[in-house]
Design a protein around this motif. Structure first.
Motif, PDB file in Angstrom:
ATOM      1  N   GLY A  81       0.873  -1.127  -0.081  1.00 33.42           N
ATOM      2  CA  GLY A  81       0.084  -0.025   0.044  1.00 33.42           C
ATOM      3  C   GLY A  81       0.647   1.309  -0.053  1.00 33.42           C
ATOM      4  O   GLY A  81       0.312   2.202   0.207  1.00 33.42           O
ATOM      5  N   LEU A  82       2.047   1.207  -0.419  1.00 25.59           N
ATOM      6  CA  LEU A  82       3.029   2.378  -0.468  1.00 25.59           C
ATOM      7  C   LEU A  82       3.005   3.147  -1.702  1.00 25.59           C
ATOM      8  O   LEU A  82       3.544   4.128  -1.736  1.00 25.59           O
ATOM      9  CB  LEU A  82       4.311   1.976   0.096  1.00 25.59           C
ATOM     10  N   VAL A  83       2.578   2.362  -2.878  1.00 26.70           N
ATOM     11  CA  VAL A  83       2.522   3.295  -4.194  1.00 26.70           C
ATOM     12  C   VAL A  83       1.037   2.740  -4.579  1.00 26.70           C
ATOM     13  O   VAL A  83       0.523   1.778  -4.178  1.00 26.70           O
ATOM     14  CB  VAL A  83       3.599   2.654  -5.095  1.00 26.70           C
ATOM     15  N   VAL A  84       0.728   3.546  -5.740  1.00 21.29           N
ATOM     16  CA  VAL A  84      -0.613   3.284  -6.446  1.00 21.29           C
ATOM     17  C   VAL A  84      -0.220   3.155  -7.953  1.00 21.29           C
ATOM     18  O   VAL A  84       0.541   3.815  -8.336  1.00 21.29           O
ATOM     19  CB  VAL A  84      -1.792   4.418  -6.236  1.00 21.29           C
ATOM     20  N   ARG A  85      -0.642   2.051  -8.433  1.00 23.03           N
ATOM     21  CA  ARG A  85      -0.670   1.872  -9.745  1.00 23.03           C
ATOM     22  C   ARG A  85      -1.536   2.769 -10.826  1.00 23.03           C
ATOM     23  O   ARG A  85      -2.829   2.341 -10.523  1.00 23.03           O
ATOM     24  CB  ARG A  85      -0.516   0.500 -10.065  1.00 23.03           C
ATOM     25  N   ASP A  86      -1.236   3.482 -11.534  1.00 18.82           N
ATOM     26  CA  ASP A  86      -1.949   4.105 -12.677  1.00 18.82           C
ATOM     27  C   ASP A  86      -1.906   3.209 -13.990  1.00 18.82           C
ATOM     28  O   ASP A  86      -0.834   2.987 -14.577  1.00 18.82           O
ATOM     29  CB  ASP A  86      -1.476   5.567 -12.935  1.00 18.82           C
ATOM     30  N   ALA A  87      -2.991   2.495 -14.133  1.00 20.76           N
ATOM     31  CA  ALA A  87      -2.967   1.600 -15.248  1.00 20.76           C
ATOM     32  C   ALA A  87      -3.102   2.120 -16.463  1.00 20.76           C
ATOM     33  O   ALA A  87      -3.761   1.454 -17.454  1.00 20.76           O
ATOM     34  CB  ALA A  87      -4.076   0.556 -14.906  1.00 20.76           C
TER      35      ALA A  87
ATOM     36  N   ALA B  72       1.680   6.459  -2.610  1.00 19.86           N
ATOM     37  CA  ALA B  72       0.450   6.694  -1.963  1.00 19.86           C
ATOM     38  C   ALA B  72       0.460   7.705  -1.055  1.00 19.86           C
ATOM     39  O   ALA B  72      -0.704   8.198  -0.689  1.00 19.86           O
ATOM     40  CB  ALA B  72       0.124   4.996  -1.368  1.00 19.86           C
ATOM     41  N   LYS B  73       1.662   8.180  -0.456  1.00 19.71           N
ATOM     42  CA  LYS B  73       1.864   9.247   0.439  1.00 19.71           C
ATOM     43  C   LYS B  73       2.922   9.914   0.338  1.00 19.71           C
ATOM     44  O   LYS B  73       3.646   9.313  -0.444  1.00 19.71           O
ATOM     45  CB  LYS B  73       1.879   8.614   1.909  1.00 19.71           C
ATOM     46  N   ASN B  74       3.020  11.174   0.574  1.00 21.72           N
ATOM     47  CA  ASN B  74       4.132  11.869   0.378  1.00 21.72           C
ATOM     48  C   ASN B  74       5.436  11.659   1.258  1.00 21.72           C
ATOM     49  O   ASN B  74       4.895  10.925   2.303  1.00 21.72           O
ATOM     50  CB  ASN B  74       4.100  13.519   0.263  1.00 21.72           C
ATOM     51  N   ALA B  75       6.339  11.986   1.155  1.00 27.21           N
ATOM     52  CA  ALA B  75       7.492  11.507   2.096  1.00 27.21           C
ATOM     53  C   ALA B  75       7.209  12.012   3.598  1.00 27.21           C
ATOM     54  O   ALA B  75       7.650  11.279   4.449  1.00 27.21           O
ATOM     55  CB  ALA B  75       8.797  12.031   1.642  1.00 27.21           C
ATOM     56  N   ALA B  76       6.741  13.176   3.938  1.00 27.36           N
ATOM     57  CA  ALA B  76       6.403  13.518   5.356  1.00 27.36           C
ATOM     58  C   ALA B  76       5.268  12.709   5.825  1.00 27.36           C
ATOM     59  O   ALA B  76       5.362  12.249   6.907  1.00 27.36           O
ATOM     60  CB  ALA B  76       6.150  15.137   5.251  1.00 27.36           C
ATOM     61  N   GLU B  77       4.192  12.457   5.051  1.00 26.19           N
ATOM     62  CA  GLU B  77       3.196  11.281   5.586  1.00 26.19           C
ATOM     63  C   GLU B  77       3.804  10.008   6.045  1.00 26.19           C
ATOM     64  O   GLU B  77       3.523   9.645   6.968  1.00 26.19           O
ATOM     65  CB  GLU B  77       1.901  11.323   4.669  1.00 26.19           C
ATOM     66  N   ARG B  78       4.480   9.454   5.144  1.00 26.12           N
ATOM     67  CA  ARG B  78       5.144   8.250   5.348  1.00 26.12           C
ATOM     68  C   ARG B  78       5.980   8.245   6.509  1.00 26.12           C
ATOM     69  O   ARG B  78       6.119   7.133   7.300  1.00 26.12           O
ATOM     70  CB  ARG B  78       5.958   7.691   3.932  1.00 26.12           C
TER      71      ARG B  78
ATOM     72  N   ILE C 112       5.765   6.178  10.089  1.00 23.27           N
ATOM     73  CA  ILE C 112       6.761   5.347  10.654  1.00 23.27           C
ATOM     74  C   ILE C 112       7.064   5.769  12.198  1.00 23.27           C
ATOM     75  O   ILE C 112       7.163   4.627  13.054  1.00 23.27           O
ATOM     76  CB  ILE C 112       8.234   5.500   9.844  1.00 23.27           C
ATOM     77  N   MET C 113       7.078   6.771  12.469  1.00 21.82           N
ATOM     78  CA  MET C 113       7.264   7.315  13.600  1.00 21.82           C
ATOM     79  C   MET C 113       6.272   6.724  14.538  1.00 21.82           C
ATOM     80  O   MET C 113       6.490   6.447  15.652  1.00 21.82           O
ATOM     81  CB  MET C 113       7.552   8.817  13.726  1.00 21.82           C
ATOM     82  N   HIS C 114       4.923   6.877  14.046  1.00 20.00           N
ATOM     83  CA  HIS C 114       3.732   6.621  14.869  1.00 20.00           C
ATOM     84  C   HIS C 114       3.814   5.052  15.130  1.00 20.00           C
ATOM     85  O   HIS C 114       3.502   4.626  16.327  1.00 20.00           O
ATOM     86  CB  HIS C 114       2.314   7.085  14.330  1.00 20.00           C
ATOM     87  N   GLU C 115       4.384   4.175  14.176  1.00 27.79           N
ATOM     88  CA  GLU C 115       4.344   2.890  14.312  1.00 27.79           C
ATOM     89  C   GLU C 115       5.716   2.725  15.383  1.00 27.79           C
ATOM     90  O   GLU C 115       5.248   1.544  16.061  1.00 27.79           O
ATOM     91  CB  GLU C 115       4.894   2.204  12.859  1.00 27.79           C
ATOM     92  N   ALA C 116       6.703   3.325  15.101  1.00 27.00           N
ATOM     93  CA  ALA C 116       7.600   2.853  16.169  1.00 27.00           C
ATOM     94  C   ALA C 116       7.304   3.456  17.525  1.00 27.00           C
ATOM     95  O   ALA C 116       7.383   2.744  18.578  1.00 27.00           O
ATOM     96  CB  ALA C 116       9.076   3.736  15.769  1.00 27.00           C
TER      97      ALA C 116
END
Length: 127
Positions: A61-67, A77-83, A87-91
């Protein structure tokens, strides 16, 4: 940005490192990228390897495919700051004491980062 340091014979990048490089290429792009475009941007990888990494990122779910077209193009799927925030929340959620982890994190901030954090918190972050 891709790691351009020379590698010793037989030295390979880990799957996580490859995924990070592909995501970095996608984040730096102004639009979706085909596997061939990602391959050209990163360099040193076989097309099939790039395609496999993109498929793994899609499954996570980290990328989206434009078919559009046979292979399609991929975008994050998310910009770098969102990702990074995710990750920080998960940690924080994995540790036994998230408050202690936050305290340790804050002590490692640069003065500029600390000011930004204080500004984001509306100046309410006291010592």
């Amino acid at each position: 940005m891709a790691d351009t340091r020379p590698r010793g014979k037989g030295e390979r990048r880990s799957a996580g490192e490859l995924e990070s490089e592909v995501l970095a290429a996608l984040w730096a792009s102004e639009g979706p990228m085909t596997p061939a475009q990602v391959q050209a941007d990163i360099g040193g990888l076989a097309y099939n390897t790039v395609h496999t990494i993109l498929k793994r990122l899609l499954d996570k779910g980290l990328v989206v495919r434009d078919a559009a077209g046979r292979r399609g193009a991929y975008r994050p799927a998310k910009n770098a700051a969102e990702r990074t925030a995710e990750i920080m929340h998960e940690a924080l959620g994995r540790g036994p004491d998230p408050i202690a982890a936050l305290q340790q994190f804050i002590t490692g901030l640069s003065p500029q980062e600390e000011r930004a954090l204080r500004d984001l918190l509306g100046g309410s972050a006291g010592p």
